[in-house]
Design a protein around this motif. Sequence first.
Motif, PDB file in Angstrom:
ATOM      1  N   LYS A 281       3.104   6.253  -5.409  1.00 34.19           N
ATOM      2  CA  LYS A 281       3.461   6.638  -4.020  1.00 34.19           C
ATOM      3  C   LYS A 281       2.781   7.958  -3.640  1.00 34.19           C
ATOM      4  O   LYS A 281       2.168   8.071  -2.577  1.00 34.19           O
ATOM      5  N   ILE A 284      -0.970   7.474  -3.177  1.00 38.53           N
ATOM      6  CA  ILE A 284      -1.340   6.663  -2.000  1.00 38.53           C
ATOM      7  C   ILE A 284      -1.110   7.469  -0.714  1.00 38.53           C
ATOM      8  O   ILE A 284      -1.946   7.461   0.187  1.00 38.53           O
ATOM      9  N   ILE A 285      -0.013   8.201  -0.662  1.00 43.46           N
ATOM     10  CA  ILE A 285       0.236   9.037   0.528  1.00 43.46           C
ATOM     11  C   ILE A 285      -0.912  10.026   0.706  1.00 43.46           C
ATOM     12  O   ILE A 285      -1.368  10.287   1.832  1.00 43.46           O
ATOM     13  N   LEU A 288      -4.025   9.450   2.944  1.00 42.11           N
ATOM     14  CA  LEU A 288      -3.919   9.331   4.403  1.00 42.11           C
ATOM     15  C   LEU A 288      -4.423  10.570   5.135  1.00 42.11           C
ATOM     16  O   LEU A 288      -4.094  11.693   4.773  1.00 42.11           O
ATOM     17  N   TYR A 297      -8.478   2.376   2.722  1.00 42.64           N
ATOM     18  CA  TYR A 297      -7.120   2.780   2.305  1.00 42.64           C
ATOM     19  C   TYR A 297      -6.452   1.638   1.538  1.00 42.64           C
ATOM     20  O   TYR A 297      -5.843   1.846   0.483  1.00 42.64           O
ATOM     21  N   SER A 301      -5.511   1.824  -2.327  1.00 45.38           N
ATOM     22  CA  SER A 301      -4.099   1.755  -2.742  1.00 45.38           C
ATOM     23  C   SER A 301      -3.889   0.579  -3.700  1.00 45.38           C
ATOM     24  O   SER A 301      -3.112   0.688  -4.654  1.00 45.38           O
ATOM     25  N   ILE A 329       1.504  -2.546   1.320  1.00 41.05           N
ATOM     26  CA  ILE A 329       1.770  -1.146   0.994  1.00 41.05           C
ATOM     27  C   ILE A 329       2.327  -0.376   2.201  1.00 41.05           C
ATOM     28  O   ILE A 329       3.090   0.578   2.026  1.00 41.05           O
ATOM     29  N   SER A 330       1.972  -0.797   3.397  1.00 39.05           N
ATOM     30  CA  SER A 330       2.320   0.005   4.584  1.00 39.05           C
ATOM     31  C   SER A 330       2.531  -0.888   5.801  1.00 39.05           C
ATOM     32  O   SER A 330       1.992  -1.997   5.864  1.00 39.05           O
ATOM     33  N   VAL A 355       4.791   4.181   3.519  1.00 40.62           N
ATOM     34  CA  VAL A 355       4.062   3.934   2.264  1.00 40.62           C
ATOM     35  C   VAL A 355       5.128   3.501   1.270  1.00 40.62           C
ATOM     36  O   VAL A 355       6.079   4.242   1.018  1.00 40.62           O
ATOM     37  N   GLU A 371       9.892   4.357  -0.798  1.00 43.44           N
ATOM     38  CA  GLU A 371       9.282   4.221   0.533  1.00 43.44           C
ATOM     39  C   GLU A 371       9.479   5.493   1.341  1.00 43.44           C
ATOM     40  O   GLU A 371      10.610   5.966   1.499  1.00 43.44           O
ATOM     41  N   ASN A 383       4.660  14.057   5.538  1.00 45.77           N
ATOM     42  CA  ASN A 383       5.631  13.096   5.008  1.00 45.77           C
ATOM     43  C   ASN A 383       6.989  13.442   5.619  1.00 45.77           C
ATOM     44  O   ASN A 383       7.631  14.414   5.243  1.00 45.77           O
TER      45      ASN A 383
END
Length: 392
Positions: A281, A284-285, A288, A297, A301, A329-330, A355, A371, A383
């Motif tokens: 997580k 992957i965040i 962005l 992306y 991911s 994923i999103s 995410v 998430e 975030n």
Amino acid sequence: MDADFFISNRRSLSERIDGLVVLTAGKQMQRCYDEAYRFEQEANFWYLTGINEPDWKLIIHEGESVLVAPKISEISGIFNEHLDAKQALEISGANSVIAESELLDYLKSLTAKNAYTIFPQKQSDYEFQLNSSQNDLTKMLKKHFKNLNDVRPNLNKLRAIKQKPEIMMMRRAINLTRSAFEIVKSELDSYNFEYEAQARFSYEFERAGASHAYDPIVASGENAVTLHYNSNRDGLRQNELVLMDVGASYGGYSADITRTHAFGEATERQRAVHRAVKQAKDQIIDLLKPGKNVKEYLSESDEIMREALKSLNLYESKDDFRKYYPHAISHGLGIETHDPLGAPETFAAGMVLTVEPGIYIPEENIGVRLEDDILIKETGYENLSKLLSSEL
Ligand code: GLY
Ligand code: MN
Ligand code: MN
């Protein structure tokens, strides 16, 4: 939201198209002879009017917004709440209201070359029944306008970029969800059943004037492997994980947060799976930012998730990827929990998306998903749910 928000949304839509727009609210659906399902407005109609009642229509023509009020039967007038014309004008900032019986003559009087509405999504794309209001309106408009176009792609692009008041509502929905998660986590060991956690979330949301944005998931042990488990009736058992996917809806905007916690002591294996998902997580965040290519992306991911599965000895063949990580994923987040992002090639400032990496191992009765809700900013990302600990 005040009327200025809806007025400005209608103006933004008008600037993107050349012609008139006719849109409809959702239809009321009956659950039996004399009782209706709880009504939920079609998101685009709400975005352009703020009206939360069924069967209204909106016409935007040369800068004027005209609402069409539904015919209310005498019985419905006695039993149900209804907006009157004055209230509808106050909420929406529209210019006038006409009655449904005047609609056809009004449409005939308009001279625009192009007309726009939201075409119904293809029923064949879904396993379920869609609200028929858009289908009915599209059929009717086709009789009146030779050149009828789908305005959905324009609306999707508009809605994808959140404005300040929208982000403010989302922050409230997310903060409310965060504080409810913190209470539930602190009380979890005293619960015996999944539904006790659900009840606590509901209480915290409703006392703040909010509601659930979607059916909450409180899934212990093997239940977490069923992605949309939401019966939430099972008992909580020692040494099992509890996956909770819950989001408040506040002022028309959704939160969508998942945390997975241990009930009692977690096993080494449960800890390892949780650690792998958390690391994925965070990585992957961090991909962005505005201008980031969406396809890149998605493939980056995927690569991060493949590595996570490998680190847990869960990746022997390609098929294992979708076996243990079977979802996207999103998705966009906003009025709808799955809000449109407007099919962009690249991410842009103002987009809000989730995410949500997850690893589900049916043979070990382990399901972990985490998430967060991310706002893309000019300078990178924020975030919005980061204050809620992701720890086990
Ligand atoms: N809560 C639904 C989702 O995460 O997409
Ligand atoms: Mn989600
Ligand atoms: Mn979720």
